[in-house]
Every structure is written in C-alpha cells, then in structure tokens.
Design a protein around this motif. Structure first.
Motif, PDB file in Angstrom:
ATOM      1  N   THR A 383       0.842  -1.186   0.000  1.00  0.00           N
ATOM      2  CA  THR A 383       0.000   0.000   0.000  1.00  0.00           C
ATOM      3  C   THR A 383       0.884   1.245   0.000  1.00  0.00           C
ATOM      4  OG1 THR A 383      -0.139  -0.104   2.419  1.00  0.00           O
ATOM      5  CG2 THR A 383      -1.901  -1.161   1.176  1.00  0.00           C
ATOM      6  N   ASP A 529     -15.823  -0.144  -1.686  1.00  0.00           N
ATOM      7  CA  ASP A 529     -14.598   0.349  -1.057  1.00  0.00           C
ATOM      8  C   ASP A 529     -14.524  -0.194   0.362  1.00  0.00           C
ATOM      9  OD1 ASP A 529     -12.498   1.730   0.047  1.00  0.00           O
ATOM     10  OD2 ASP A 529     -13.052   3.673  -0.799  1.00  0.00           O
ATOM     11  N   ILE A 530     -13.824  -1.315   0.546  1.00  0.00           N
ATOM     12  CA  ILE A 530     -13.801  -1.957   1.853  1.00  0.00           C
ATOM     13  C   ILE A 530     -12.979  -1.171   2.875  1.00  0.00           C
ATOM     14  CG2 ILE A 530     -11.783  -3.423   1.409  1.00  0.00           C
ATOM     15  CD1 ILE A 530     -13.306  -5.656   2.941  1.00  0.00           C
ATOM     16  N   LYS A 531     -12.015  -0.378   2.394  1.00  0.00           N
ATOM     17  CA  LYS A 531     -11.230   0.439   3.320  1.00  0.00           C
ATOM     18  C   LYS A 531     -12.078   1.571   3.892  1.00  0.00           C
ATOM     19  CE  LYS A 531      -7.307   3.623   3.627  1.00  0.00           C
ATOM     20  NZ  LYS A 531      -6.191   4.282   2.908  1.00  0.00           N
ATOM     21  N   ARG A 589      -9.603  -8.107   2.864  1.00  0.00           N
ATOM     22  CA  ARG A 589      -8.941  -7.206   1.918  1.00  0.00           C
ATOM     23  C   ARG A 589      -7.613  -7.796   1.438  1.00  0.00           C
ATOM     24  NH1 ARG A 589      -6.740  -0.948   2.897  1.00  0.00           N
ATOM     25  NH2 ARG A 589      -5.767  -0.767   0.830  1.00  0.00           N
ATOM     26  N   THR A 590      -6.872  -8.397   2.353  1.00  0.00           N
ATOM     27  CA  THR A 590      -5.575  -8.972   1.995  1.00  0.00           C
ATOM     28  C   THR A 590      -5.741 -10.103   0.994  1.00  0.00           C
ATOM     29  OG1 THR A 590      -4.706  -8.397   4.177  1.00  0.00           O
ATOM     30  CG2 THR A 590      -3.481 -10.026   2.899  1.00  0.00           C
ATOM     31  N   GLN A 592      -8.198 -10.524  -1.096  1.00  0.00           N
ATOM     32  CA  GLN A 592      -8.606  -9.948  -2.378  1.00  0.00           C
ATOM     33  C   GLN A 592      -7.409  -9.313  -3.087  1.00  0.00           C
ATOM     34  OE1 GLN A 592     -11.862  -9.850  -3.921  1.00  0.00           O
ATOM     35  NE2 GLN A 592     -12.077 -11.524  -2.472  1.00  0.00           N
ATOM     36  N   GLY A 600      -6.223  -4.429  -2.846  1.00  0.00           N
ATOM     37  CA  GLY A 600      -7.412  -5.072  -2.292  1.00  0.00           C
ATOM     38  C   GLY A 600      -8.489  -4.138  -1.804  1.00  0.00           C
ATOM     39  N   ARG A 601      -8.362  -2.845  -2.083  1.00  0.00           N
ATOM     40  CA  ARG A 601      -9.306  -1.874  -1.519  1.00  0.00           C
ATOM     41  C   ARG A 601     -10.679  -1.927  -2.180  1.00  0.00           C
ATOM     42  NH1 ARG A 601      -8.403   4.645  -0.417  1.00  0.00           N
ATOM     43  NH2 ARG A 601     -10.608   5.127   0.007  1.00  0.00           N
ATOM     44  N   ILE A 603     -13.573  -3.767  -4.370  1.00  0.00           N
ATOM     45  CA  ILE A 603     -13.996  -5.144  -4.591  1.00  0.00           C
ATOM     46  C   ILE A 603     -15.204  -5.179  -5.519  1.00  0.00           C
ATOM     47  CG2 ILE A 603     -14.898  -7.219  -3.468  1.00  0.00           C
ATOM     48  CD1 ILE A 603     -13.436  -6.266  -0.927  1.00  0.00           C
TER      49      ILE A 603
END
Length: 640
Positions: A383, A529-531, A589-590, A592, A600-601, A603
């Motif tokens: 990242t 946006d999973i983050k 996330r990791t 993905q 991985g952010r 999806i």
C-alpha cells in the motif's frame, strides 16, 4: 401443480450451505416438508436441558441469539445467527438434551428442517455431512462468538500441512519466576541475586512495571572490562526502554524481535507495554530455532541485504509467506505481527543504507515514523507509504541546514521504498515533504495547532498522525511527542467530540434491504470500497475510544478494542465483536489483494459468493453498533 411456497423456500435455501450443495430435485423435496415458524422478539426456540426437537433450524429473516450460562448462571451470548445461518444441530449428531439457549433477538421467521427428511442426504453427500459436522463441532459463524471464531472467507481448497511447518507460530515458553530489582540496587547485589537464582537476567522495576533489564552480557561488557565499579546502581548498566509483549508471543515473533533490536531477552507484561505489571520473561535460550525457510531466515536476509533490488526480492518472498499463512488459516494476529516485523526491518535496513550513502553523518538525533496502517501494524499488502521524520531541537541558526539534511535523506529513503513496492503517497504525506520533516518543538507546535483549531482538515491530519510507530532512530523523540499529544488532549472534551463526529463520517456500509453501498461514479463505479466503508470506521472508533481512556503504546485497531473490552466490561461484547471484525475485514482485503495483485481496496461484489457477502454483512453490523455507542457517549448526532 407447483407448490409456490415450497418453491420460494427452495429458492432461499439454495443460496446457503449446506443446501447449496444439493441438487435442485432433492432441495424441492426437502422444501415441501419445511415448517415455517414465526417468533416475536425475545421468544425461546429451545432452551438448555430441553429435549431435542425433530428439526434443526435456519434463519429466514431476523436474528437469533445462542446463549450459554456463565458461572453465575446468567445467560451470555456466544453467537448470533441471522439470514442463512443454521443452528440447533444437536439432534442430528447427539441424543442428549440441548446445551444452549436459542432466543430470538428480533422478530424472526425461522425454517424448521425435519431431521428424518434431511438426514439421508447428509449421509449420502459427504460435503453436506462434513459441513454440518464442522458447524456442530465448532459453532463457527460470526464475531460475537469469542471462543469459536470462524473464517471470514471460505477457503477454495483444503490446505494440509505438517505440524512442524507451523512450529514458529507456537507460543513461546515464558519464565514466570523472574528476578526483579529496583533501580537503586547496586550492580554487585544484582549479580549476587542472579547467581543465587541461576538466571541470566534481572528486570529493573518501578511499581512492578519494567523500566530496564540487565543481562549477563551487560555485566561482561560493562563490569568485567572495568568500565563501571560494582558499587554503582544497576540503573547505570541497564538497557532501557524494555521491549515488552503480552502473553501469546509466538516463537517466530520472538525471534524477529530479538534480531531486530539486537537483544536476547523480552519482557512479558499484562498488556504488552511497559505501562503494566511484569508477568514473565522470554530468553533466547528458551527458543528452539526452527529449521528451513521461515520468518527468521527472511529477517536475516533483510539485515544482510546490500542493495534495494535484494530487498525487493525479499519483499516478494514475504508476500509468498503471507499468502501461505492465509491459506493455512493462521490467526491474523500472528500473521500481522510477523509481517509487521519484516516490513519494519525492511524500512530500517533501507534507512541504514541511505545514511551510509550520505556524505556526512546526521547533524542531530532523529526518528523515522511510520504512519497509517504500518503504524498500526496492519499493513500486509503493498500500500501507499505514509511516514514522517522528527529530529531533535537545534539552534535557530542550524534549523534549516539540519532540515535540509533530513529532507535529502528522506528523499533517498522514500525513493528506495517505492522501488521495493511501497507506492508514493498521493497526498505527499511522506518525510520528504518539508511539512512532515520537523524538529521536536515544531512537531509539538504542529499537533497543538491541529488540536486547538479542530477544523475538518486538522481532525483528518490528527487521525493520520496519531497512529505512528517508530521504525528507526531515537525512541526518546517519539516518546516525547506521544507524551505531548496526551498532555494537550487532557480534559479537551471539545476535541474528542469533534473527533467523534469525524469518526461517524462513514456510516454502516449497508443501505436499504441490507444492500452494499458501492461507489456511484468515477473509475471505481459499482465497486465496494472496503477500506473507506468497512475498515476505516472501526479504525476511527478504536482510536477515539482509546484516546478517551488515555491509553498509550497501543496503536493496532483490534488490540485497542481488546484493551477497551478490559476497561469497559459492560461493553465487552461489542468491543470483542469490533476486534474480530477489524481482523476479519483486513484479512478479507488482503486475500482480495493477493488474488488480484493490487491493494485489495476496491472489490467487485459480483465476484463474491453469497456466503462471503453474508459474512461481510455480519461484520458490518458491528460498525452500526459501535457508531451508536459513540453517538450516545459523545452526544454526536451528525456526520461531517
């Protein structure tokens, strides 16, 4: 004539395991025999010691609490079931009475599956049988279960491994009968005490908290050589500050820590920081070095690396190690600790090599601070690099000259970190930016300004810079900065309220009908946006609440929630749920990111199966609950 009700039941069941493993013909036969049951909130479906029913159950709508009785015979929720979750499997495998309670947490529609109808399919289909047996044996489903926490993502294949392969992830032996002494104890008295107890170290304590450590190596180098007389206090020879961890430290983590800090002892305290009572000690002699390629081997390679290209190759091996750990379903806590140490060592080695390439030595002591996910020990993937630099105060005449040296150093470091795989920060929150390469006094003034101004931008900067961890340099500088932050926050309820409002800027990522809220436009349109919508709300909440309690030296989100669970027993369940959800979402996330070779952010939800979506939604329920707690506590009812 087709039974429309049975058809709708079959359609629902087909979306959830183990029913999704059955052919439609069999599913239709089962659906015809399903009993549809309605329960109001707080109704008992079955109770402990009740005779088992002729059904097991699946939640169609609503939610069900699974409860056990604690030592005081009070019900304690150990699991929550919602849409698609099965429960009440005891009659499938055992004839004795139920061992737990099943109580509706809200108005619910439950499908009761007749055992005599379903059992033949479970026996004939090994995948169905294995799923039910595993579910019955472990009760793994969601974050509310403390003892039986499940996988967020279903593994695509079974991973088998030898026990020896995970040797380094076993807990390290801890010596609890350690020797302690006060800082006024003479060197001679300490040596006699160590000799009498036949130990290789003595921990120097104040109020039972570790402030230093002395080993037989220190005696050999400082006393036997005649540097210090034996009548002097032990504080003159002790190593400080003490490297501390909590119990549960693994062999791999101990090896990495000892190599990183060039030490041979680690102190064990109650919460893993020097702020609590010492509980034991770990010695290098207590570690049996594992064989083969392992984190310790990678750490040695990092410390010996003579070029940026070699560090980049090692970084690629770290990613392979990470992928292997995830596939083996190693607990994320262990994974994060190991990857953090390897990342941190990479940063440290890069800085060392850049200092060697500078034409002159550093004009002042300094510290390199990692921010964001690396500062929280949560950076697993490639990242953006977020970092800053603090150097000790110098005279006004030498300030800009000193800053110029460190800006040049930071430019070299960030360039090499970029080559290794850490992208440049788009917002230039890096030590090469003059805004973030400051003296200690300048940093203190900067933090004071951010806290007192408390505008939206200042609050955002505080959220980023409050999560820092020293990667290289003088720890006294970062400790002083940390102390200053807590001093200016003391009694500053207005700032905490503003921080609380900012922590609520990303509400629960589920919209009407429990649908995911995706990006509406731009390059990432229709992606999730999973983050922003999953990880950050938990991160912001943990930071806010841990600052309210004025707890230092804990920056990791899940560890913050674990600490909060200790500090607030009445909110223990929600904090434990948040701690789990934080780890689970980072793990998601990791996986993905490794799968798609990115960060991985973002999806694509179309790539996910129903099971993964449901488990994600369950994690997101905790976001809503923790944000409700924040709204009430800080009297914050609006989003920024």
């Amino acid at each position: 004539m087709t039974n429309s009700i049975a058809s709708r039941i079959a359609d629902f069941l087909s979306g959830f395991p183990p029913f999704s493993l059955l052919e439609r013909t069999y599913l239709d036969l089962i659906a015809n025999e399903v009993k549809v049951m309605y329960f109001e909130q707080g109704r008992t479906i079955f109770a402990k010691d009740e005779k088992v029913h002729n059904y097991f159950y699946i939640v169609q709508k609503g939610a069900v609490d699974l409860q056990k009785l604690d030592d005081n015979k009070e019900p304690e929720t150990i699991d929550k079931c919602d849409e698609g979750d099965i429960f009440g499997l005891r009659p499938m495998f055992a004839k004795e009475n139920y061992q737990i309670n099943a109580i509706t947490d809200e108005e619910s529609v439950i499908y009761a599956i007749p055992l005599e109808v379903f059992k033949p399919y479970a026996i004939s289909n090994p995948h169905v049988g294995n799923f039910l047996m595993e579910s019955f044996a472990s009760n793994i489903r969601n974050p509310y279960s403390n003892e039986h926490r499940g996988k967020l993502i279903a593994d695509e294949e079974d991973i088998t491994f030898k026990k020896e392969a995970l040797f380094e992830l076993q807990p390290i032996p801890i010596i609890k009968k350690m020797v302690t002494a006060s800082s006024e104890t003479s060197i001679q008295e300490a040596a006699i005490l160590m000799s009498k107890r036949k130990v290789g170290s003595v921990i120097v304590v104040e109020d039972d908290k570790p402030v230093g450590i002395v080993t037989d190596v220190d005696f050999r180098e400082s006393i036997a050589t005649g540097k210090l007389p034996i009548q002097n206090p032990i504080s003159e020879v002790m190593n400080s500050p003490v490297i501390c961890y909590s119990k549960g430290l693994t062999i791999a983590q101990a090896q990495l820590t000892m190599m990183k800090h060039n030490i041979n002892h680690i102190c064990i305290t109650k919460d893993g920081t020097p702020n609590t009572k010492v509980k034991g000690i770990v010695s290098e002699h207590d570690i049996i070095v594992s064989q083969g390629n392992n984190p310790a081997v990678l750490m040695k390679a990092i410390n010996r690396a003579s070029s940026t290209k070699k560090l980049k190759r090692i970084r690629n091996k770290i990613m392979i190690l990470l992928n292997g750990y995830l596939k083996s379903n190693i607990p994320l806590t262990h994974i994060s600790n190991i990857i953090f140490e390897l990342n941190d060592a990479t940063i440290k080695r890069t800085i060392q090599r850049c200092i060697e390439k500078m034409n002159e030595p550093a004009p002042a002591n300094f510290a390199w601070m990692s921010l964001g996910s690396q500062g929280r020990k949560e950076q697993l993937l490639h990242t953006d690099q977020d970092n800053a630099l603090v150097f000790e105060d110098v005279s006004k005449e030498k300030l800009e000259e000193t800053r110029a040296y460190f800006l040049k150093l930071a430019t070299k470091v960030t360039k090499r970190l970029n080559i290794i795989g850490y992208e440049f920060c788009p917002a230039e929150m890096m030590a090469r930016n003059p805004k973030y390469c400051l003296s200690l006094s300048e940093w203190k003034e900067q933090f004071s300004q951010w806290v007192t101004t408390s505008g939206n931008d200042e609050i955002l900067l505080c959220q980023i810079f409050f999560d820092f961890d020293i990667s290289y340099g003088d720890v006294k500088l970062t400790n002083s900065l940390s102390d200053h932050i807590f001093d200016i926050l003391k009694g500053n309820r207005n700032f905490l309220n503003r921080l609380a409002a900012q922590a609520l800027r990303n509400p629960s990522p589920l919209g009407f009908f429990r649908q995911f809220l995706v990006e509406q436009d731009g390059e990432k349109k229709d992606l999730f946006d999973i983050k922003k919508r999953g990880i950050m709300p938990l991160t912001d909440a943990a930071r806010l609440l841990i600052l309210e309690h004025r707890v230092k030296n804990i920056s990791n989100t899940s560890e913050r929630f674990d600490k909060l669970a200790q500090l607030e027993p009445n909110n223990k369940e929600i904090y434990q749920a948040c701690a789990y959800s934080s780890r689970a979402l980072i793990k998601f996330r990791t996986k993905q990111g490794l799968k798609h070779k990115d960060n991985g952010r973002f999806i694509n939800l179309e790539d996910l199966g129903k099971e993964d979506k449901i488990k994600l939604k369950r994690c997101f329920k905790t976001i809503k609950e923790i944000q409700e707690l924040i709204k009430i506590r800080f009297e914050t009812t609006y989003y920024l």
